[in-house]
Design an enzyme around this catalytic site. Structure first.
Site, PDB file in Angstrom:
ATOM      1  CE  LYS A  22      -1.786   1.609   3.658  1.00 56.09           C
ATOM      2  NZ  LYS A  22      -1.566   3.251   3.917  1.00 56.09           N
ATOM      3  CG  ASN A  23       2.436   2.612   3.828  1.00 55.11           C
ATOM      4  OD1 ASN A  23       1.454   2.752   2.899  1.00 55.11           O
ATOM      5  ND2 ASN A  23       3.202   2.103   4.560  1.00 55.11           N
ATOM      6  NE  ARG A  93      -0.142  11.856   7.347  1.00 57.25           N
ATOM      7  CZ  ARG A  93      -0.127  13.065   8.297  1.00 57.25           C
ATOM      8  NH1 ARG A  93      -1.205  14.018   8.924  1.00 57.25           N
ATOM      9  NH2 ARG A  93       1.286  13.744   8.079  1.00 57.25           N
ATOM     10  CB  CYS A 117      -4.027  10.759  12.374  1.00 59.34           C
ATOM     11  SG  CYS A 117      -1.819   9.791  12.421  1.00 59.34           S
ATOM     12  NE  ARG A 122       1.376  10.352  10.416  1.00 59.83           N
ATOM     13  CZ  ARG A 122       1.147   9.060   9.544  1.00 59.83           C
ATOM     14  NH1 ARG A 122      -0.736   8.722   9.927  1.00 59.83           N
ATOM     15  NH2 ARG A 122       1.276   8.597   8.509  1.00 59.83           N
ATOM     16  N   PRO A 123       3.351  16.825  11.815  1.00 62.18           N
ATOM     17  CG  PRO A 123       5.278  17.314  12.421  1.00 62.18           C
ATOM     18  CD  PRO A 123       4.044  16.360  12.973  1.00 62.18           C
ATOM     19  CB  ILE A 124       3.951  17.935   6.087  1.00 59.24           C
ATOM     20  CG1 ILE A 124       2.903  19.439   5.941  1.00 59.24           C
ATOM     21  CG2 ILE A 124       3.028  16.754   6.379  1.00 59.24           C
ATOM     22  CD1 ILE A 124       2.454  19.446   4.582  1.00 59.24           C
ATOM     23  CG  ASP A 305       2.693   1.225   9.487  1.00 60.01           C
ATOM     24  OD1 ASP A 305       2.867   2.414  10.585  1.00 60.01           O
ATOM     25  OD2 ASP A 305       3.086   1.344   8.457  1.00 60.01           O
ATOM     26  CB  ILE A 327       8.528   6.461  14.172  1.00 61.80           C
ATOM     27  CG1 ILE A 327       9.503   5.318  14.363  1.00 61.80           C
ATOM     28  CG2 ILE A 327       8.292   7.283  13.299  1.00 61.80           C
ATOM     29  CD1 ILE A 327      11.113   5.552  13.546  1.00 61.80           C
ATOM     30  NE  ARG A 397      -6.642   4.802   6.053  1.00 69.63           N
ATOM     31  CZ  ARG A 397      -5.821   5.297   6.744  1.00 69.63           C
ATOM     32  NH1 ARG A 397      -6.052   5.139   8.631  1.00 69.63           N
ATOM     33  NH2 ARG A 397      -4.080   5.065   6.571  1.00 69.63           N
TER      34      ARG A 397
HETATM   35  C1  UD1 Z   1       4.927   6.431   6.688  1.00 74.52           C
HETATM   36  C2  UD1 Z   1       3.688   5.455   6.392  1.00 74.52           C
HETATM   37  C3  UD1 Z   1       3.303   4.695   7.327  1.00 74.52           C
HETATM   38  C4  UD1 Z   1       4.581   4.625   8.386  1.00 74.52           C
HETATM   39  C5  UD1 Z   1       5.451   5.801   8.182  1.00 74.52           C
HETATM   40  C6  UD1 Z   1       6.758   5.796   9.352  1.00 74.52           C
HETATM   41  C7  UD1 Z   1       3.284   6.238   4.418  1.00 74.52           C
HETATM   42  C8  UD1 Z   1       1.820   6.657   3.584  1.00 74.52           C
HETATM   43  N1  UD1 Z   1       2.734   5.827   5.563  1.00 74.52           N
HETATM   44  O1  UD1 Z   1       4.397   7.164   7.064  1.00 74.52           O
HETATM   45  O2  UD1 Z   1       2.747   3.567   7.687  1.00 74.52           O
HETATM   46  O3  UD1 Z   1       3.985   4.236  10.080  1.00 74.52           O
HETATM   47  O4  UD1 Z   1       5.810   6.127   7.449  1.00 74.52           O
HETATM   48  O5  UD1 Z   1       7.355   4.365   8.432  1.00 74.52           O
HETATM   49  O6  UD1 Z   1       3.946   5.453   3.895  1.00 74.52           O
HETATM   50  N2  UD1 Z   1       7.800  14.074  10.529  1.00 74.52           N
HETATM   51  C9  UD1 Z   1       8.338  15.734  11.526  1.00 74.52           C
HETATM   52  N3  UD1 Z   1       7.998  16.250  10.037  1.00 74.52           N
HETATM   53  C10 UD1 Z   1       7.685  15.784   8.512  1.00 74.52           C
HETATM   54  C11 UD1 Z   1       7.831  14.545   8.885  1.00 74.52           C
HETATM   55  C12 UD1 Z   1       7.528  13.487   9.806  1.00 74.52           C
HETATM   56  O7  UD1 Z   1       8.592  15.984  12.029  1.00 74.52           O
HETATM   57  O8  UD1 Z   1       7.805  17.097   8.017  1.00 74.52           O
HETATM   58  C13 UD1 Z   1       7.925  12.728  12.072  1.00 74.52           C
HETATM   59  C14 UD1 Z   1       6.635  12.564  12.617  1.00 74.52           C
HETATM   60  O9  UD1 Z   1       6.139  12.983  13.346  1.00 74.52           O
HETATM   61  C15 UD1 Z   1       7.366  10.635  12.973  1.00 74.52           C
HETATM   62  C16 UD1 Z   1       8.627  10.918  11.704  1.00 74.52           C
HETATM   63  O10 UD1 Z   1       9.074  11.934  11.035  1.00 74.52           O
HETATM   64  O11 UD1 Z   1       7.496  11.096  13.905  1.00 74.52           O
HETATM   65  C17 UD1 Z   1       8.083   9.832  10.809  1.00 74.52           C
HETATM   66  O12 UD1 Z   1       7.519  10.074   9.559  1.00 74.52           O
HETATM   67  P1  UD1 Z   1       7.159  10.043   7.825  1.00 74.52           P
HETATM   68  O13 UD1 Z   1       8.537   8.603   8.419  1.00 74.52           O
HETATM   69  O14 UD1 Z   1       7.233  10.880   7.686  1.00 74.52           O
HETATM   70  O15 UD1 Z   1       5.966   9.393   8.272  1.00 74.52           O
HETATM   71  P2  UD1 Z   1       4.667   9.178   7.292  1.00 74.52           P
HETATM   72  O16 UD1 Z   1       5.864   9.374   5.835  1.00 74.52           O
HETATM   73  O17 UD1 Z   1       3.837  10.191   7.915  1.00 74.52           O
END
Ligand code: UD1
Length: 430
Positions: A22-23, A93, A117, A122-124, A305, A327, A397
Site C-alpha cells: 500500500k505505502n 493523508r 491523527c 504529524r507535521p509536514i 507499523d 517514531i 484501509r
Molecule cells: C509513513 C507510512 C506509515 C509509517 C511511517 C513510518 C505511508 C503512507 N505511511 O508515514 O505507515 O508508519 O511512514 O514508517 O507511507 N515528521 C516530522 N515532520 C515532517 C515529516 C515527519 O516531524 O515533515 C515526523 C513524524 O511526525 C514522525 C516521523 O517524522 O514522528 C516519521 O514520520 P514519516 O516517516 O514522515 O511518516 P509518514 O510518511 O507520515
C-alpha cells in the site's frame, strides 16, 4: 458499522499470497501523473486508501482507467485541476503526495493541510522545507498548503529527521527540477526505493534510493511506462506474527524476504523457526515464545507499523518485554483494548512494559487505527472465546481481503455489516 467477529483458538496454518505494498503504491500512483503518457501499474492492493487516491487523481482531470482489480492505467496529460480537496486528505493523508508531483510538473499545487491523527501529531515541515529549498513558496491559506514556483532548481537538502513522506514528496518535486538535487538523511524504506524505481522507469534520473543519500538529476519530461508494485512487507509481517501468536505454521508467498529481515530476526529471537526460499518465508511456532525488547526505528530497523502486532505476540510470551516506540508519539492507544482481553501491559511514556500472560480471552474491542486494528484481530484469533473488533474501517484501509486470507489459514473470522448479522453470527459461533 462493519465489524469482525472472531472465534479464537485455531492455529493459523497454510500459505497466503501477499498483495502489493500500500505505502509504495501511494507514492507510485502520485508519481504516474507526472507523465503526459499512459503509465500502467500492476500489483496494486485493492484497499480503501488506494481507491481514495485514485479518486483524488481522477479529480485532477487525469485519466484513471481501472483495468482489473489490481491494475490501473493513468495518464496525466489531461490534468486541469491543481487543487486536492479536504475530503480526500481527510480520508487518506498520503493524498499529499500529489503536492510534490504537481509542484514538480506544473510548478503549482494546492492540497488541504492534513491534521493530526490517532497515532500523534504529524507535521509536514520537512516536506515544505524541501519544496522551499527547490525554490518554491509554500504557504498555508484557508486550510490549504499552496506551493508555487516560477522554476524549480536542484538543491542540497539535509532533512532534520528521517521521514518517509518528506523523502518521497521532495523526490517527486526534484525529479523535474533544473539541475542536481542531493537529499541527505532520507528514509530507506523499500517503498521509497520502489517509487524511485518507477520514476526511473518513466525517464527520471534518481540514484541512491535505499541509502542515506539520494541524488537526482532533473529531467524536463517523463514518459509512460509499465510497473509492478513490490509486495507489502507489513501485510506479510502481520500474517507471520499471526503464526507466532497462534502457535501456527504460515508461509507468506510473493514476498521479498530481505524486506522482512527486521521482522524475522525478532521472530527467531523469541523462539520461532523461520525459513526462506526465493519469494517465500515460513514461520513455525511450536511452543510458548520468549520475551524480547523491541524499539521501532526507520528501515532497516523494526517498523513502527509492526509495533502493535509485536506487542500482542509479546503479551502472550513468557517473561517481561519492553516495546519502545520512537517514531510516533501516541501509538499505544490499543493497549487499553488488549488489557480488556487480559493482557498485562503498562505504558510509561513511549515504552510499553509487557508481562506475558498464558492466555487472552475474547471480548468486544475497538480498532483505534489501521495496524493496531490488525493486531487486535490477531489477538482475537489467539484468544479463548469470541472477540468482536469494532471500527474496522481502519483495517480495510490497508489490508486486502484480510478476513478471507485469515480464513484460508484456518482462522475463524467473519466480516459483519450490521447488528442483525452480528447477532446471527454470535449464535452460530458461540
Ligand atoms: C509513513 C507510512 C506509515 C509509517 C511511517 C513510518 C505511508 C503512507 N505511511 O508515514 O505507515 O508508519 O511512514 O514508517 O507511507 N515528521 C516530522 N515532520 C515532517 C515529516 C515527519 O516531524 O515533515 C515526523 C513524524 O511526525 C514522525 C516521523 O517524522 O514522528 C516519521 O514520520 P514519516 O516517516 O514522515 O511518516 P509518514 O510518511 O507520515
Amino acid at each position: 458499522m462493519e465489524q469482525y467477529i472472531i472465534k479464537g483458538g485455531n492455529p493459523l496454518v497454510g500459505e497466503v499470497s501477499i498483495s502489493g505494498a500500500k505505502n509504495a503504491a501511494l507514492g507510485i500512483l502520485a508519481a504516474t501523473i507526472m507523465a503526459n503518457e499512459s503509465v500502467y501499474i500492476s500489483n496494486l492492493p485493492d484497499v480503501r486508501d488506494i481507491n481514495v487516491l485514485l479518486e483524488a487523481i481522477a479529480d485532477t482531470g487525469a485519466i484513471v482507467e481501472r483495468r482489473g482489480r489490481h491494475d490501473v492505467r493513468i495518464n496525466g496529460a489531461t490534468i486541469n485541476n491543481y487543487v486536492v480537496e479536504n475530503n480526500f486528505i481527510k480520508k487518506m493523508r498520503a493524498s499529499y503526495y500529489l503536492l510534490g508531483a504537481m509542484l514538480g510538473k506544473y510548478h503549482h499545487a494546492e492540497v488541504s493541510l492534513p491534521g493530526g491523527c490517532d497515532i500523534g501529531s504529524r507535521p509536514i515541515d520537512q516536506h515544505l522545507k524541501g519544496f522551499r529549498a527547490l525554490g518554491a513558496t509554500a504557504v498555508v491559506r484557508n486550510g490549504m498548503i499552496v506551493v508555487d514556483a516560477r522554476q524549480l532548481v536542484g538543491a542540497h537538502i539535509y532533512f532534520d529527521m528521517v521521514s518517509v513522506g518528506a523523502t518521497i514528496n521532495v523526490m517527486l518535486a526534484a525529479t523535474m527540477a533544473v539541475g542536481r538535487t542531493v537529499l541527505e538523511n532520507v528514509a530507506k524504506e523499500p517503498h521509497v526505493v520502489d517509487v524511485a524505481n518507477l520514476l526511473n522507469t518513466m525517464g527520471a534520473n534518481i540514484k541512491g534510493a535505499g541509502t542515506d543519500v539520494i541524488r537526482i538529476e532533473g529531467v524536463r519530461l517523463l514518459h509512460g511506462g509499465d510497473y509492478s508494485v513490490i509486495p507489502d512487507q507489513i501485510e506479510a509481517g502481520t500474517f507471520l506474527f499471526g503464526a507466532a501468536l497462534t502457535k501456527g505454521d504460515v508461509t507468506v508467498k510473493n514476498v521479498i524476504p530481505k524486506h522482512l529481515d527486521c521482522l524475522t530476526s525478532k521472530l527467531r529471537e523469541i523462539g520461532c523457526e523461520v525459513s526462506e526460499c526465493d519469494d517465500q518465508v515460513r514461520v513455525v511456532a511450536k511452543q510458548r515464545l520468549r520475551s524480547a525488547n523491541v524499539k521501532t526505528l526507520p528501515y532497516p530497523g523494526f517498523p513502527t507499523d509492526m509495533q502493535p502486532q509485536m506487542t500482542v505476540v509479546l503479551a502472550l510470551s513468557e517473561g517481561t518485554s519492553i516495546v519502545t516506540e520512537s517514531i510516533f508519539e501516541n501509538r499505544f492507544k490499543y493497549v487499553d483494548e488488549l488489557r480488556r482481553m487480559g493482557a498485562e501491559i503498562f505504558v510509561e511514556g513511549n515504552s510499553a512494559i509487557i508481562r506475558g500472560v498464558p492466555e487472552l480471552t475474547g471480548t468486544p474491542v475497538t480498532a483505534p487505527d489501521l495496524r493496531a486494528g490488525a493486531a487486535l484481530v490477531l489477538a482475537g484469533l489467539a484468544a479463548d472465546g469470541v472477540t468482536v473488533v469494532d471500527d474496522i474501517k481502519f483495517i480495510l484501509r490497508g489490508y486486502e481481503d484480510f478476513a478471507e486470507k485469515l480464513q484460508g489459514l484456518g482462522g475463524e473470522i467473519k466480516l459483519i455489516k450490521n447488528e442483525h448479522e452480528l447477532q446471527k453470527s454470535r449464535m452460530m459461533i458461540v
